[in-house]
Design a protein around this motif. Sequence first.
Motif, PDB file in Angstrom:
ATOM      1  N   HIS A  59       0.802  -1.224   0.000  1.00  0.00           N
ATOM      2  CA  HIS A  59       0.000   0.000   0.000  1.00  0.00           C
ATOM      3  C   HIS A  59       0.838   1.279   0.000  1.00  0.00           C
ATOM      4  CE1 HIS A  59      -3.636  -2.344   0.453  1.00  0.00           C
ATOM      5  NE2 HIS A  59      -3.069  -3.006   1.455  1.00  0.00           N
ATOM      6  N   GLY A  60       2.161   1.169   0.258  1.00  0.00           N
ATOM      7  CA  GLY A  60       3.046   2.321   0.219  1.00  0.00           C
ATOM      8  C   GLY A  60       2.994   3.150   1.496  1.00  0.00           C
ATOM      9  N   PRO A  61       3.974   4.049   1.644  1.00  0.00           N
ATOM     10  CA  PRO A  61       5.139   4.201   0.754  1.00  0.00           C
ATOM     11  C   PRO A  61       6.090   3.010   0.863  1.00  0.00           C
ATOM     12  CG  PRO A  61       5.414   5.552   2.713  1.00  0.00           C
ATOM     13  CD  PRO A  61       4.026   4.975   2.796  1.00  0.00           C
ATOM     14  N   PHE A  62       6.872   2.801  -0.190  1.00  0.00           N
ATOM     15  CA  PHE A  62       7.732   1.626  -0.235  1.00  0.00           C
ATOM     16  C   PHE A  62       8.779   1.691   0.882  1.00  0.00           C
ATOM     17  CE2 PHE A  62      11.142  -1.145  -1.581  1.00  0.00           C
ATOM     18  CZ  PHE A  62      10.474  -2.209  -2.159  1.00  0.00           C
ATOM     19  N   PRO A  63       8.860   0.645   1.732  1.00  0.00           N
ATOM     20  CA  PRO A  63       9.754   0.668   2.901  1.00  0.00           C
ATOM     21  C   PRO A  63      11.174   0.170   2.581  1.00  0.00           C
ATOM     22  CG  PRO A  63       8.344  -1.254   3.008  1.00  0.00           C
ATOM     23  CD  PRO A  63       7.966  -0.533   1.742  1.00  0.00           C
ATOM     24  N   ASP A  64      11.970   1.017   1.972  1.00  0.00           N
ATOM     25  CA  ASP A  64      13.311   0.618   1.526  1.00  0.00           C
ATOM     26  C   ASP A  64      14.177   0.081   2.655  1.00  0.00           C
ATOM     27  OD1 ASP A  64      14.147   1.013  -1.342  1.00  0.00           O
ATOM     28  OD2 ASP A  64      13.113   2.907  -1.019  1.00  0.00           O
ATOM     29  N   GLU A  65      14.262   0.824   3.757  1.00  0.00           N
ATOM     30  CA  GLU A  65      15.155   0.426   4.842  1.00  0.00           C
ATOM     31  C   GLU A  65      14.706  -0.872   5.495  1.00  0.00           C
ATOM     32  OE1 GLU A  65      18.149   1.527   5.834  1.00  0.00           O
ATOM     33  OE2 GLU A  65      18.004   2.714   3.997  1.00  0.00           O
ATOM     34  N   ALA A  66      13.404  -1.051   5.597  1.00  0.00           N
ATOM     35  CA  ALA A  66      12.893  -2.284   6.189  1.00  0.00           C
ATOM     36  C   ALA A  66      13.263  -3.492   5.324  1.00  0.00           C
ATOM     37  CB  ALA A  66      11.379  -2.200   6.357  1.00  0.00           C
ATOM     38  N   TRP A  67      13.129  -3.360   4.004  1.00  0.00           N
ATOM     39  CA  TRP A  67      13.485  -4.478   3.134  1.00  0.00           C
ATOM     40  C   TRP A  67      14.983  -4.741   3.142  1.00  0.00           C
ATOM     41  CZ3 TRP A  67      10.981  -8.442   1.656  1.00  0.00           C
ATOM     42  CH2 TRP A  67       9.595  -8.384   1.498  1.00  0.00           C
ATOM     43  N   ARG A  68      15.775  -3.686   3.310  1.00  0.00           N
ATOM     44  CA  ARG A  68      17.224  -3.903   3.385  1.00  0.00           C
ATOM     45  C   ARG A  68      17.557  -4.801   4.572  1.00  0.00           C
ATOM     46  NH1 ARG A  68      22.358  -2.493   4.767  1.00  0.00           N
ATOM     47  NH2 ARG A  68      23.718  -2.034   2.990  1.00  0.00           N
ATOM     48  N   ALA A 122      20.731 -13.205  -3.871  1.00  0.00           N
ATOM     49  CA  ALA A 122      21.858 -12.267  -3.839  1.00  0.00           C
ATOM     50  C   ALA A 122      21.691 -11.184  -4.906  1.00  0.00           C
ATOM     51  CB  ALA A 122      23.177 -13.016  -4.032  1.00  0.00           C
ATOM     52  N   ASP A 123      21.156 -11.550  -6.064  1.00  0.00           N
ATOM     53  CA  ASP A 123      20.890 -10.559  -7.112  1.00  0.00           C
ATOM     54  C   ASP A 123      19.829  -9.560  -6.645  1.00  0.00           C
ATOM     55  OD1 ASP A 123      22.675 -11.867  -8.797  1.00  0.00           O
ATOM     56  OD2 ASP A 123      21.112 -13.009  -9.828  1.00  0.00           O
ATOM     57  N   TRP A 124      18.813 -10.059  -5.960  1.00  0.00           N
ATOM     58  CA  TRP A 124      17.786  -9.178  -5.399  1.00  0.00           C
ATOM     59  C   TRP A 124      18.416  -8.218  -4.390  1.00  0.00           C
ATOM     60  CZ3 TRP A 124      13.494 -11.374  -1.656  1.00  0.00           C
ATOM     61  CH2 TRP A 124      12.617 -10.349  -1.287  1.00  0.00           C
ATOM     62  N   ALA A 125      19.248  -8.757  -3.497  1.00  0.00           N
ATOM     63  CA  ALA A 125      19.915  -7.910  -2.501  1.00  0.00           C
ATOM     64  C   ALA A 125      20.804  -6.864  -3.160  1.00  0.00           C
ATOM     65  CB  ALA A 125      20.731  -8.788  -1.552  1.00  0.00           C
ATOM     66  N   ALA A 126      21.517  -7.252  -4.215  1.00  0.00           N
ATOM     67  CA  ALA A 126      22.398  -6.313  -4.921  1.00  0.00           C
ATOM     68  C   ALA A 126      21.598  -5.157  -5.504  1.00  0.00           C
ATOM     69  CB  ALA A 126      23.171  -7.044  -6.017  1.00  0.00           C
ATOM     70  N   ALA A 127      20.426  -5.458  -6.042  1.00  0.00           N
ATOM     71  CA  ALA A 127      19.572  -4.404  -6.588  1.00  0.00           C
ATOM     72  C   ALA A 127      19.112  -3.447  -5.504  1.00  0.00           C
ATOM     73  CB  ALA A 127      18.365  -5.026  -7.292  1.00  0.00           C
ATOM     74  N   HIS A 128      19.140  -3.933  -4.260  1.00  0.00           N
ATOM     75  CA  HIS A 128      18.727  -3.114  -3.123  1.00  0.00           C
ATOM     76  C   HIS A 128      19.930  -2.469  -2.429  1.00  0.00           C
ATOM     77  CE1 HIS A 128      14.800  -2.288  -1.381  1.00  0.00           C
ATOM     78  NE2 HIS A 128      15.395  -2.113  -0.225  1.00  0.00           N
ATOM     79  N   VAL A 182       3.739  -8.730  -2.658  1.00  0.00           N
ATOM     80  CA  VAL A 182       4.707  -7.631  -2.776  1.00  0.00           C
ATOM     81  C   VAL A 182       5.315  -7.486  -4.165  1.00  0.00           C
ATOM     82  CG1 VAL A 182       5.276  -7.871  -0.326  1.00  0.00           C
ATOM     83  CG2 VAL A 182       6.742  -8.979  -2.031  1.00  0.00           C
ATOM     84  N   LEU A 183       5.175  -8.483  -5.025  1.00  0.00           N
ATOM     85  CA  LEU A 183       5.836  -8.443  -6.329  1.00  0.00           C
ATOM     86  C   LEU A 183       5.486  -7.208  -7.153  1.00  0.00           C
ATOM     87  CD1 LEU A 183       7.710  -9.727  -8.396  1.00  0.00           C
ATOM     88  CD2 LEU A 183       5.807 -11.181  -9.142  1.00  0.00           C
ATOM     89  N   PRO A 184       4.219  -6.776  -7.236  1.00  0.00           N
ATOM     90  CA  PRO A 184       3.934  -5.570  -8.030  1.00  0.00           C
ATOM     91  C   PRO A 184       4.724  -4.348  -7.574  1.00  0.00           C
ATOM     92  CG  PRO A 184       1.901  -6.749  -7.544  1.00  0.00           C
ATOM     93  CD  PRO A 184       2.981  -7.404  -6.719  1.00  0.00           C
ATOM     94  N   ALA A 185       4.865  -4.170  -6.259  1.00  0.00           N
ATOM     95  CA  ALA A 185       5.608  -3.018  -5.749  1.00  0.00           C
ATOM     96  C   ALA A 185       7.087  -3.115  -6.108  1.00  0.00           C
ATOM     97  CB  ALA A 185       5.443  -2.916  -4.233  1.00  0.00           C
ATOM     98  N   PHE A 186       7.647  -4.329  -6.071  1.00  0.00           N
ATOM     99  CA  PHE A 186       9.056  -4.481  -6.430  1.00  0.00           C
ATOM    100  C   PHE A 186       9.272  -4.299  -7.934  1.00  0.00           C
ATOM    101  CE2 PHE A 186       9.702  -6.289  -2.208  1.00  0.00           C
ATOM    102  CZ  PHE A 186      10.952  -5.761  -1.895  1.00  0.00           C
ATOM    103  N   ARG A 187       8.318  -4.702  -8.743  1.00  0.00           N
ATOM    104  CA  ARG A 187       8.438  -4.445 -10.185  1.00  0.00           C
ATOM    105  C   ARG A 187       8.464  -2.948 -10.458  1.00  0.00           C
ATOM    106  NH1 ARG A 187       8.602  -8.398 -13.644  1.00  0.00           N
ATOM    107  NH2 ARG A 187       7.658 -10.441 -13.280  1.00  0.00           N
ATOM    108  N   GLU A 188       7.650  -2.221  -9.734  1.00  0.00           N
ATOM    109  CA  GLU A 188       7.641  -0.768  -9.890  1.00  0.00           C
ATOM    110  C   GLU A 188       8.944  -0.167  -9.364  1.00  0.00           C
ATOM    111  OE1 GLU A 188       4.954   3.115  -8.508  1.00  0.00           O
ATOM    112  OE2 GLU A 188       4.208   1.065  -8.222  1.00  0.00           O
ATOM    113  N   ALA A 247       8.532  -9.656  11.961  1.00  0.00           N
ATOM    114  CA  ALA A 247       8.203  -8.536  12.847  1.00  0.00           C
ATOM    115  C   ALA A 247       9.458  -7.918  13.449  1.00  0.00           C
ATOM    116  CB  ALA A 247       7.260  -9.000  13.958  1.00  0.00           C
ATOM    117  N   ALA A 248      10.366  -8.763  13.931  1.00  0.00           N
ATOM    118  CA  ALA A 248      11.586  -8.250  14.565  1.00  0.00           C
ATOM    119  C   ALA A 248      12.491  -7.562  13.553  1.00  0.00           C
ATOM    120  CB  ALA A 248      12.327  -9.397  15.244  1.00  0.00           C
ATOM    121  N   SER A 249      12.644  -8.152  12.385  1.00  0.00           N
ATOM    122  CA  SER A 249      13.493  -7.556  11.366  1.00  0.00           C
ATOM    123  C   SER A 249      12.936  -6.203  10.931  1.00  0.00           C
ATOM    124  CB  SER A 249      13.607  -8.508  10.168  1.00  0.00           C
ATOM    125  OG  SER A 249      14.619  -8.092   9.283  1.00  0.00           O
ATOM    126  N   TYR A 250      11.630  -6.132  10.781  1.00  0.00           N
ATOM    127  CA  TYR A 250      10.983  -4.870  10.414  1.00  0.00           C
ATOM    128  C   TYR A 250      11.207  -3.815  11.493  1.00  0.00           C
ATOM    129  CZ  TYR A 250       7.150  -1.621   9.343  1.00  0.00           C
ATOM    130  OH  TYR A 250       6.404  -0.506   9.064  1.00  0.00           O
TER     131      TYR A 250
END
Length: 261
Positions: A59-68, A122-128, A182-188, A247-250
Amino acid sequence: MATTTGHLSQAPSRTRHHRMVKNELTETPHPDWAQAMVDSVRPDWSAVLKAAIFTETAHGPFPDEAWRRILLDFFCIVEAFPKYMGVYLAKTTFGQTSGDHLARDWLIGNIRTEALHAQWYADWAAAHGIGFEELVSHRPCPEVGALYDYLWSVCYRGTLAEAFGAVNYAIEGTTGEWTRLVLPAFRERYGDDEQAVRWLVEHAEYDDAHPREAFELIKLTVRDEGGRAKVESAVRRSLELFSRGFAASYENRAMVVDTRQ
């Protein structure tokens, strides 16, 4: 080289044979005990899918730091996945007990399927923005570490059916669903970078094949009423720890990670 009957003397290829094995694991009607287990663990299953990270991503906004942080913490689970399966492959005996031969061949084929998943992750992580050394040397948060340790434990100490339940049904099953969320948000987020989303795509497009087949293997390999109770407990515990890990990682998303420690 052909035999006198006109058939090839060599065994079919692993790829062809694996397709044959998977065809034998088409979904069958659940017996009462299996349906009762599915219904009983549904709240724990839903709790994984309702994790804040998935809701926020969708639903946004995209949580970059949380996914990292999540990408770093959960790499240990992804990397270990074929190893978990290798442990309970060793519990099979080439058909000495019911369902055993089919379980053996399914595991052999799916361990091969899992072979590239760590690299795709690892490729996904590199993109992040996560470097390879940072990824592989990261120490996960205690909650994800508890899931990692529990899966090793159930694979070593549990029955074949418990391992199928905790690893392939619980973890792969919910992952197939949350990746679709979550795939649609990552495609965007990544645009046309298909390499960045390949891990997500592969799991989102399983069409629940692996967990569905794993559930059939549970039904084939569970031995008695006591064994059924143990499988349900293993599934529930795996889901609980998966949910706690997210939950903890987030919650730790803003922490600065020093990978040298």
